[in-house]
Enzyme design. Sequence first.
Site, PDB file in Angstrom:
ATOM      1  N   ALA A  19       0.925  -1.270  -0.035  1.00 39.58           N
ATOM      2  CA  ALA A  19      -0.054  -0.065   0.005  1.00 39.58           C
ATOM      3  C   ALA A  19       0.889   1.285  -0.034  1.00 39.58           C
ATOM      4  CB  ALA A  19      -0.941  -0.033   1.247  1.00 39.58           C
ATOM      5  N   ARG A  24       9.886   7.229  -3.289  1.00 43.30           N
ATOM      6  CA  ARG A  24      11.408   7.534  -3.654  1.00 43.30           C
ATOM      7  C   ARG A  24      11.585   6.755  -5.380  1.00 43.30           C
ATOM      8  NH1 ARG A  24      14.210   4.678   0.997  1.00 43.30           N
ATOM      9  NH2 ARG A  24      12.041   4.111   1.622  1.00 43.30           N
ATOM     10  N   LYS A  31       4.347   1.009  -7.241  1.00 43.35           N
ATOM     11  CA  LYS A  31       5.630   0.349  -6.877  1.00 43.35           C
ATOM     12  C   LYS A  31       5.869  -1.068  -7.507  1.00 43.35           C
ATOM     13  CE  LYS A  31       8.266   0.279  -3.035  1.00 43.35           C
ATOM     14  NZ  LYS A  31       9.142   0.763  -2.220  1.00 43.35           N
ATOM     15  N   GLY A  89       1.608   2.949   8.371  1.00 48.49           N
ATOM     16  CA  GLY A  89       2.754   1.905   8.628  1.00 48.49           C
ATOM     17  C   GLY A  89       2.801   0.586   8.350  1.00 48.49           C
ATOM     18  N   GLY A 152      15.947  -1.859   8.986  1.00 51.74           N
ATOM     19  CA  GLY A 152      15.983  -1.913  10.454  1.00 51.74           C
ATOM     20  C   GLY A 152      16.805  -3.033  10.681  1.00 51.74           C
ATOM     21  N   ASN A 182      16.949  -6.405   8.932  1.00 56.28           N
ATOM     22  CA  ASN A 182      15.368  -6.936   8.886  1.00 56.28           C
ATOM     23  C   ASN A 182      15.171  -6.893   7.220  1.00 56.28           C
ATOM     24  OD1 ASN A 182      12.967  -7.749   9.148  1.00 56.28           O
ATOM     25  ND2 ASN A 182      12.101  -5.770   9.623  1.00 56.28           N
ATOM     26  N   ASN A 239      13.367   0.455  -3.257  1.00 58.40           N
ATOM     27  CA  ASN A 239      12.685   1.735  -2.810  1.00 58.40           C
ATOM     28  C   ASN A 239      12.774   2.870  -3.982  1.00 58.40           C
ATOM     29  OD1 ASN A 239      11.822   0.863  -0.072  1.00 58.40           O
ATOM     30  ND2 ASN A 239      14.313   0.645   0.038  1.00 58.40           N
TER      31      ASN A 239
END
Length: 455
Positions: A19, A24, A31, A89, A152, A182, A239
Amino acid sequence: LCNLKEVKVLKTSAIILAAGLGTRMNSELPKVMHKIAGRPMLLYLLDTLSELELEKVVLVLGPNMEQVIDFVADSGFKVDIVIQDERLGTGHAVKQAKKNFSGYKGNIVVLYGDSPLIGTNTIKKMINTRNETINPALVVLGFSPNDVSGYGRLMLDKPNSVEKIVEEKDATKDELANRLCNSGIIIADGEILFELIEELSCENSKKEFYLTDVVGIARARGRECLVVEGTETELMGINSRAELAVAETITQNYLRQAAMEKGATLIDPSSVYFSYDTIVGRDVVIGPSVFFGPKVRVSDGVEIKAFCHLEGTTINKNCTVGPFARLRPGSNISEDVHIGNFVEIKNASLGRGVKVNHLSYLGDAKIGERTNIGAGTITCNYDGYKKSETVIGSQSFIGSNTALVAPVVVGNNAIIGAGSVITKDVKDNALSLTRAEQKDISNYGSKLERMRKRN
Ligand code: UD1
Ligand code: CA
């Protein structure tokens, strides 16, 4: 990776998060629709998941992603779609799938749409770990990329045991020194995943509900969180366009390797670009700088010389193509055909042994066996309004620089004189030519010479 088949079976479902705005990428296109080796990222994930016989697959999209919805519908994969209206998020995104899992008992794999290169075996390895007797709440997929920036960090407090995940923007200097990252992919106990998500807070630098915080919450409840490690080549996140290009290189290297293992020679592998679905046979030789678009099938013994561009084409055994040939969709090339330099073929079938060696365009055409197409021959298939077909029989000879004005049929064993413009059908065995008769004027050269001297 051994014993994969003897796993305690616990049914598994998947949630794919897609979503995000993909800011970027700087693109109108969602994307997950950006392509790697000719195929949208999302399809890599759906394809991988289809090998795992999952209970269900839920895709989380943002508003105004009709294009993705249509694409998924056309793909034939069975996927439930939920919309995350506000992008609050990754944790909030997973929460949108809660109603799809009411009463569900089993594993839930959460994947990120922008990490599409993960392989089936890595997911199986995670499922195995999750099914271990200690019954971990979660298994997190970690990796140690060359460039850790943006990822992360997984903080371990015992071997294989994750204490918490810290986002880069929220990490301390010490935490940033940890290179175990991560990947974003987790596999969770479906019975408690949504309970853990209810406890997320957005007190962090991005003011978002991070999925990654479920690790800390599960640990606070006394449940174990284990880590499984994968490689950068399958776990990198995409990204930006630069990262998309890295994913393209990774995928191309994989496709090049696979073609070579199947018995193709690539003279300069790094300059050959395959499509995800290119099929290449044994003893195929591919020269430098050859590009394969979607739907190309190349049979055994074919040579494709340098600088060719092919898409939607089938090439049967022992043909030679190029250098500098362009084969467009609908080209069907029988065995032993020679296609030479600066030849373009579109929606045309060429019979066995046809030769079209130089500077020609064959579009919307059928060419019979062993016919020779002379240099510069053009099928004039378009009259400005509609496309028409050219049919040429077998063993015919089309002289150089012939224009075949379609619709037109040339029979078997026919000969067309060079430079002809053919607008009417030509019978079997006939010689046809439309060129104006040659006129000779004697001694014109010496007259010209005298005129030059006078001035
Ligand atoms: C995320 C992880 C990070 C990990 C990295 C791996 C979090 C908080 N961070 O960071 O630990 O190292 O991926 O590549 O999870 N999405 C939604 N809805 C949202 C936000 C995101 O569906 O509200 C989707 C995005 O479309 C994307 C995925 O979730 O597919 C990850 O989001 P992204 O913003 O790219 O997270 P990263 O910053 O890369
Ligand atoms: Ca990402």
